[in-house]
Design an enzyme around this catalytic site. Structure first.
Site, PDB file in Angstrom:
ATOM      1  N   ARG A   1       0.827  -1.214   0.000  1.00  0.00           N
ATOM      2  CA  ARG A   1       0.000   0.000   0.000  1.00  0.00           C
ATOM      3  C   ARG A   1       0.864   1.269   0.000  1.00  0.00           C
ATOM      4  NH1 ARG A   1      -5.378  -0.243   1.053  1.00  0.00           N
ATOM      5  NH2 ARG A   1      -5.239   1.875   0.240  1.00  0.00           N
TER       6      ARG A   1
ATOM      7  N   ARG B   1       2.991   3.637  -1.616  1.00  0.00           N
ATOM      8  CA  ARG B   1       3.155   3.918  -3.034  1.00  0.00           C
ATOM      9  C   ARG B   1       4.468   4.563  -3.407  1.00  0.00           C
ATOM     10  NH1 ARG B   1      -2.470   6.890  -2.861  1.00  0.00           N
ATOM     11  NH2 ARG B   1      -1.639   7.172  -0.767  1.00  0.00           N
TER      12      ARG B   1
ATOM     13  N   GLU C   1       7.525 -12.423  -6.169  1.00  0.00           N
ATOM     14  CA  GLU C   1       7.512 -13.687  -6.910  1.00  0.00           C
ATOM     15  C   GLU C   1       6.150 -13.851  -7.588  1.00  0.00           C
ATOM     16  OE1 GLU C   1       7.805 -16.356  -3.230  1.00  0.00           O
ATOM     17  OE2 GLU C   1       6.617 -17.596  -4.577  1.00  0.00           O
TER      18      GLU C   1
ATOM     19  N   ARG D   1       2.228 -16.784 -11.584  1.00  0.00           N
ATOM     20  CA  ARG D   1       2.033 -17.149 -12.992  1.00  0.00           C
ATOM     21  C   ARG D   1       3.243 -17.908 -13.498  1.00  0.00           C
ATOM     22  NH1 ARG D   1       0.965 -12.560 -17.034  1.00  0.00           N
ATOM     23  NH2 ARG D   1       0.056 -14.256 -18.227  1.00  0.00           N
TER      24      ARG D   1
ATOM     25  N   ARG E   1      -3.921 -20.748  -9.191  1.00  0.00           N
ATOM     26  CA  ARG E   1      -3.534 -20.035  -7.962  1.00  0.00           C
ATOM     27  C   ARG E   1      -4.709 -19.388  -7.250  1.00  0.00           C
ATOM     28  NH1 ARG E   1      -0.606 -14.428  -9.880  1.00  0.00           N
ATOM     29  NH2 ARG E   1      -2.080 -13.835 -11.500  1.00  0.00           N
TER      30      ARG E   1
ATOM     31  N   ARG F   1      13.173   8.613   3.940  1.00  0.00           N
ATOM     32  CA  ARG F   1      11.970   9.386   4.256  1.00  0.00           C
ATOM     33  C   ARG F   1      10.732   8.505   4.134  1.00  0.00           C
ATOM     34  NH1 ARG F   1       9.803  14.899   1.241  1.00  0.00           N
ATOM     35  NH2 ARG F   1       8.585  15.683   3.013  1.00  0.00           N
TER      36      ARG F   1
ATOM     37  N   HIS G   1       7.961   7.190   7.048  1.00  0.00           N
ATOM     38  CA  HIS G   1       6.496   7.253   6.903  1.00  0.00           C
ATOM     39  C   HIS G   1       5.886   5.873   7.159  1.00  0.00           C
ATOM     40  CE1 HIS G   1       2.668   8.798   5.546  1.00  0.00           C
ATOM     41  NE2 HIS G   1       2.549   7.760   4.752  1.00  0.00           N
TER      42      HIS G   1
ATOM     43  N   ARG H   1       3.220   1.676  10.636  1.00  0.00           N
ATOM     44  CA  ARG H   1       3.212   0.213  10.781  1.00  0.00           C
ATOM     45  C   ARG H   1       3.898  -0.265  12.063  1.00  0.00           C
ATOM     46  NH1 ARG H   1      -0.862  -1.210   7.357  1.00  0.00           N
ATOM     47  NH2 ARG H   1      -0.558  -0.238   5.322  1.00  0.00           N
TER      48      ARG H   1
HETATM   49  C1  LIG Z   1      -3.655   0.851  10.989  1.00  0.00           C
HETATM   50  C2  LIG Z   1      -3.987   0.927   9.523  1.00  0.00           C
HETATM   51  C3  LIG Z   1      -5.222   0.529   9.075  1.00  0.00           C
HETATM   52  C4  LIG Z   1      -5.543   0.586   7.713  1.00  0.00           C
HETATM   53  N1  LIG Z   1      -6.773   0.168   7.293  1.00  0.00           N
HETATM   54  C5  LIG Z   1      -7.083   0.222   5.984  1.00  0.00           C
HETATM   55  C6  LIG Z   1      -8.362  -0.208   5.503  1.00  0.00           C
HETATM   56  O1  LIG Z   1      -9.202  -0.642   6.266  1.00  0.00           O
HETATM   57  N2  LIG Z   1      -8.606  -0.166   4.159  1.00  0.00           N
HETATM   58  C7  LIG Z   1      -7.684   0.334   3.281  1.00  0.00           C
HETATM   59  O2  LIG Z   1      -7.945   0.371   2.074  1.00  0.00           O
HETATM   60  N3  LIG Z   1      -6.475   0.755   3.699  1.00  0.00           N
HETATM   61  C8  LIG Z   1      -6.142   0.707   5.012  1.00  0.00           C
HETATM   62  N4  LIG Z   1      -4.906   1.118   5.422  1.00  0.00           N
HETATM   63  C9  LIG Z   1      -3.949   1.607   4.434  1.00  0.00           C
HETATM   64  C10 LIG Z   1      -3.868   3.156   4.437  1.00  0.00           C
HETATM   65  O3  LIG Z   1      -5.113   3.723   4.056  1.00  0.00           O
HETATM   66  C11 LIG Z   1      -2.776   3.638   3.488  1.00  0.00           C
HETATM   67  O4  LIG Z   1      -3.063   3.224   2.175  1.00  0.00           O
HETATM   68  C12 LIG Z   1      -1.412   3.097   3.860  1.00  0.00           C
HETATM   69  O5  LIG Z   1      -1.181   3.205   5.234  1.00  0.00           O
HETATM   70  C13 LIG Z   1      -0.335   3.857   3.102  1.00  0.00           C
HETATM   71  O6  LIG Z   1      -0.280   5.160   3.649  1.00  0.00           O
HETATM   72  P1  LIG Z   1      -0.021   6.417   2.771  1.00  0.00           P
HETATM   73  O7  LIG Z   1      -1.019   6.514   1.682  1.00  0.00           O
HETATM   74  O8  LIG Z   1       0.090   7.617   3.676  1.00  0.00           O
HETATM   75  O9  LIG Z   1       1.470   6.104   2.298  1.00  0.00           O
HETATM   76  P2  LIG Z   1       2.184   6.011   0.886  1.00  0.00           P
HETATM   77  O10 LIG Z   1       1.365   5.355  -0.157  1.00  0.00           O
HETATM   78  O11 LIG Z   1       3.516   5.429   1.189  1.00  0.00           O
HETATM   79  O12 LIG Z   1       2.370   7.506   0.460  1.00  0.00           O
HETATM   80  C14 LIG Z   1       3.241   8.368   1.196  1.00  0.00           C
HETATM   81  C15 LIG Z   1       2.673   9.768   1.144  1.00  0.00           C
HETATM   82  O13 LIG Z   1       2.728  10.230  -0.217  1.00  0.00           O
HETATM   83  C16 LIG Z   1       1.601  11.035  -0.463  1.00  0.00           C
HETATM   84  N5  LIG Z   1       0.796  10.414  -1.522  1.00  0.00           N
HETATM   85  C17 LIG Z   1       1.013   9.197  -2.100  1.00  0.00           C
HETATM   86  N6  LIG Z   1       0.109   8.976  -3.060  1.00  0.00           N
HETATM   87  C18 LIG Z   1      -0.701  10.045  -3.083  1.00  0.00           C
HETATM   88  C19 LIG Z   1      -1.838  10.399  -3.850  1.00  0.00           C
HETATM   89  N7  LIG Z   1      -2.355   9.608  -4.789  1.00  0.00           N
HETATM   90  N8  LIG Z   1      -2.420  11.585  -3.616  1.00  0.00           N
HETATM   91  C20 LIG Z   1      -1.939  12.419  -2.686  1.00  0.00           C
HETATM   92  N9  LIG Z   1      -0.875  12.159  -1.905  1.00  0.00           N
HETATM   93  C21 LIG Z   1      -0.259  10.981  -2.105  1.00  0.00           C
HETATM   94  C22 LIG Z   1       0.816  11.137   0.846  1.00  0.00           C
HETATM   95  O14 LIG Z   1       1.265  12.284   1.550  1.00  0.00           O
HETATM   96  C23 LIG Z   1       1.223   9.890   1.574  1.00  0.00           C
HETATM   97  O15 LIG Z   1       1.074   9.983   2.974  1.00  0.00           O
HETATM   98  C24 LIG Z   1      -4.583   1.076   6.776  1.00  0.00           C
HETATM   99  C25 LIG Z   1      -3.337   1.492   7.259  1.00  0.00           C
HETATM  100  C26 LIG Z   1      -3.028   1.420   8.602  1.00  0.00           C
HETATM  101  C27 LIG Z   1      -1.657   1.864   9.061  1.00  0.00           C
END
Ligand SMILES: Cc1cc2nc3c(=O)[nH]c(=O)nc-3n(C[C@H](O)[C@H](O)[C@H](O)COP(=O)(O)OP(=O)(O)OC[C@H]3O[C@@H](n4cnc5c(N)ncnc54)[C@H](O)[C@@H]3O)c2cc1C
Length: 249
Positions: free
Chosen positions: A96, A98, A105, A108, A176, A194, A198, A203
C-alpha cells in the site's frame, strides 16, 4: 527455516508446511547520516557540500533541525532494499506504500510451494475495542489449536485442489486463485529513508509516538526488522525520528 512450534500432531503430516516466522533481510543500501547532511548543505554551500566534514556534533544538530522543521527532502537521497518473506496478506499491507518500489515472486511463472502462515503461540488472538483502536488479549486455552486446526484443514484442501488443477494442465495463473492469503510470498522492496519513516510511523504501534497507529502484528514484525537494520545505517536520523515523535519529516 522456522516451523511453528506447537503441540499438535498436524505439523507432522506431510503435505503443507506451516510457518510463523516473517523475515526481512537488508540486501542493498546507500543509506548514511552523512548523505543527509550533504544533501541539506548543498542549499547553502553548493558543490563544496560533497567535500565538507564538520564533525558528528554538527551533523546531529543539522539532522535534528531538519526533522524538527519537517524539511524532508534531504532524507530522500539514499535507498534501502529489503527481501521480505511473509504471507500474502502482509505483503499486501506493505504494497500500500506507493513511494516504494516492489518486485514479488509470480504465481504465474512459478509453481507456488505449499508453505502457509499460522500465528505462533505468542500471538494474541482475540481483539477488543473498536475499528482503528483494537487491543489484543489472550483468549481461551484452546484458541491457538483451534486456529491451527482450521487453518491446516483449509490450506491442505486448497493446495490439493491447486495441485490437481496443475496436474490436469490448467494454467498456474488460474490454479492459484484457490490459494489463501496466508500463502508465503517473497518480495524485494526498495525505499528511501523518508519513505521508510512514513512506513514506520504507520506500521509500528508505539505509545510514545505523536500519532499512535494500530497496525496488524504481522506487518509490524516487518517494520520492526526494517527499523533495526536502518538504525545501524542511520543512527542519528533514527534517533531524531524518535525524538520528534516518530513523525515522517
Ligand atoms: C492501521 C492501519 C489501518 C488501515 N486500514 C485500511 C483499511 O481498512 N482499508 C484500506 O484500504 N487501507 C487501510 N490502510 C492503508 C492506508 O489507508 C494507506 O493506504 C497506507 O497506510 C499507506 O499510507 P499512505 O497513503 O500515507 O502512504 P504512501 O502510499 O507510502 O504515500 C506516502 C505519502 O505520499 C503522499 N501520496 C502518495 N500517493 C498520493 C496520492 N495519490 N495523492 C496524494 N498524496 C499521495 C501522501 O502524503 C502519503 O502519505 C490502513 C493502514 C493502517 C496503518
Amino acid at each position: 527455516m522456522l516451523v511453528t512450534e506447537v503441540n499438535t500432531p498436524l505439523l507432522d503430516e506431510p503435505g503443507v508446511e506451516l510457518r510463523s516466522d516473517i523475515t526481512v533481510e537488508l540486501v542493498d543500501h546507500s543509506a548514511s547520516d552523512a548523505g543527509v547532511v550533504r544533501a541539506a548543505r548543498v542549499s547553502t554551500i553548493g558543490e563544496s557540500a560533497q567535500l565538507e566534514d564538520k564533525g558528528e556534533g554538527y551533523s546531529a544538530g543539522l539532522i535534528n533541525y531538519l526533522m524538527k522543521s519537517r524539511h524532508g527532502s534531504p532524507f530522500e537521497h539514499n535507498y534501502l532494499t529489503f527481501l521480505i518473506t511473509a504471507p500474502i496478506f502482509t505483503v499486501r499491507h506493505l504494497m500500500r506504500h506507493r513511494t516504494w518500489s516492489f518486485n514479488e515472486e509470480s504465481a504465474r511463472y512459478r509453481e507456488i510451494r505449499p508453505v502457509f502462515y499460522v500465528p505462533d503461540s505468542d500471538r494474541l488472538l482475540r481483539q477488543e475495542g473498536k475499528p482503528g483502536d483494537y487491543t489484543y488479549v489472550a483468549g481461551a486455552a484452546d484458541d491457538h489449536e483451534h486456529v491451527l486446526t482450521s487453518a491446516h484443514s483449509v490450506y491442505s484442501k486448497a493446495y490439493e485442489e491447486y495441485s490437481s488443477m496443475l496436474e490436469a494442465g490448467i494454467a498456474r495463473e488460474i490454479a492459484r486463485m484457490v490459494l489463501p492469503v496466508a500463502t508465503y510470498s517473497s518480495v524485494y522492496a526498495t525505499c528511501n529513508s523518508r519513505a521508510l519513516m512514513h512506513f514506520l510511523s504507520l506500521r509500528t504501534n508505539r505509545q510514545d509516538a505523536s500519532y499512535i497507529s494500530h497496525p496488524q502484528r504481522e506487518i509490524e514484525l516487518v517494520a520492526e526488522q526494517m527499523e533495526a537494520a536502518w538504525k545501524e545505517l542511520m543512527p542519528v536520523t533514527q534517533a531524531a525520528f524518535e525524538a520528534y515523535g516518530r513523525v515522517s519529516p
